[in-house]
Design a protein around this motif. Structure first.
Motif, short mmCIF file in Angstrom:
data_model
loop_
_atom_site.label_atom_id
_atom_site.label_comp_id
_atom_site.label_asym_id
_atom_site.label_seq_id
_atom_site.Cartn_x
_atom_site.Cartn_y
_atom_site.Cartn_z
N GLY A 79 0.79 -1.21 0.00
CA GLY A 79 0.00 0.00 0.00
C GLY A 79 0.83 1.26 0.00
N SER A 80 0.39 2.26 -0.76
CA SER A 80 1.02 3.57 -0.76
C SER A 80 0.78 4.28 0.56
CB SER A 80 0.42 4.42 -1.89
OG SER A 80 0.64 5.80 -1.67
N PRO A 81 1.81 4.92 1.14
CA PRO A 81 1.60 5.74 2.34
C PRO A 81 0.68 6.94 2.08
CG PRO A 81 3.93 5.23 2.05
CD PRO A 81 3.23 4.82 0.79
N PHE A 82 0.42 7.25 0.82
CA PHE A 82 -0.51 8.32 0.48
C PHE A 82 -1.89 7.77 0.11
CE2 PHE A 82 3.21 11.03 -1.41
CZ PHE A 82 3.72 11.22 -0.14
N GLY A 83 -2.08 6.47 0.22
CA GLY A 83 -3.31 5.86 -0.21
C GLY A 83 -4.50 6.25 0.66
#
Length: 294
Positions: free
Chosen positions: A252-256
């Motif tokens: 998962g993206s930390p900006f997700g």
């Protein structure tokens, strides 16, 4: 006017930058530290050796001292806020809490402070059970605003980015896009906001020097869609983002985020703070991170 200032959480990231700015402004600075993280300040600061979470040690360290302003970058819940009130009552003039965009639920690109009115939020008396990060920050705000006998303000920061970001959230995207490695981001149309570490320190410095109380949203000007952020990283790295709409948490993206998650900063602007344009610093930061060897 020079002031006596205490910084809790002043040995890394934007807290360290805040200390440098306070010193440059001529203030006498004390930092609270456990002594486990080196700092570059030498004899320019006074150090209190104590664990922020040990109220007895904190009280002993603060005994007989007085500060005009306390900056607290490491208060995460109501219990720590109440401990700070017990320790610092009668010893300070003003309290500035580092809070978070996380007090808001995702769902808007224009969230105003009153959407989460922590001055009206009742927190149960006595020890409070562990809660999620955002709820803990909201409860900490509420305790300071409702229970502290001294004036208190809170800076609600979004994701803070910069070369000293130990969480490496932007670096995650730079590395994966450069390397052609995919990641999961559920909604690339969601709008987001950021603030640079230098700007976060500038904002805290400003907030400590005014008389206003309560929460202040703080973010660089610009609320891009995540696909626009990824496009900027593509351009600066020469890579191409490979985005998956779903997948394991480990990818998962930390900006997700599921929906828009950005703040209205008009309260701070009307009080006199001018925010930087996101486009003025994000591309350069991406280039800097892309040049690092990891």
């Amino acid at each position: 006017m020079a002031q006596d200032v205490l910084v809790l959480g002043g040995t890394r990231f934007f807290g360290k930058i805040l200390v440098e700015k306070l010193l440059e402004a001529g203030h006498a600075v004390t930092i609270l530290t456990r002594g486990t993280t080196p700092d570059p300040f030498g004899e320019r600061v006074t150090r209190i050796r104590a664990d922020r979470t040990d109220e007895a040690a904190l009280a002993a360290a603060a005994e007989g001292r007085h500060w005009d302003v306390v900056y607290d970058n490491i208060c995460y819940d109501a219990n720590e806020a109440r401990a700070a009130i017990r320790v610092f009552t009668g010893k300070i003039g003003r309290y500035v809490l580092t809070s978070s965009l996380s007090v808001y639920e995702a769902g808007s690109a224009d969230m105003k402070e009153e959407l989460v009115d922590t001055a009206a939020l009742a927190v149960p008396a006595g020890p409070v059970d562990k809660v999620p990060y955002g709820e803990g920050k909201a409860q900490a705000e509420a305790v300071f605003f409702r229970e502290a006998p001294f004036p208190a303000a809170a800076a609600r920061f979004p994701i803070v980015l910069g070369p000293n970001d130990y969480t490496k959230r932007l670096q995650f995207h730079v590395d994966r896009i450069k390397s052609g490695v995919s990641f999961v981001m559920p909604n690339t149309e969601a709008r987001i906001c950021f603030i640079h570490e230098e700007e976060a320190a500038d904002f805290l410095l400003w907030l400590g020097g005014i008389e206003a109380v309560g929460p202040f949203n703080a973010a660089s000007a610009g609320k891009p869609k995540l696909r626009q952020v990824l496009g900027a990283i593509d351009r600066e790295t020469g890579g191409q983002a490979i985005v998956l709409p779903e997948g394991p948490d480990s990818e998962g993206s930390p900006f997700g985020i599921p929906d828009h998650w950005a703040m209205d900063t008009s309260r701070a602007e009307e009080a006199g703070f001018k925010f930087r344009e996101l486009d003025d610093w994000l591309p350069g930061l991406v280039r800097e991170l892309a040049g690092r060897q990891n």
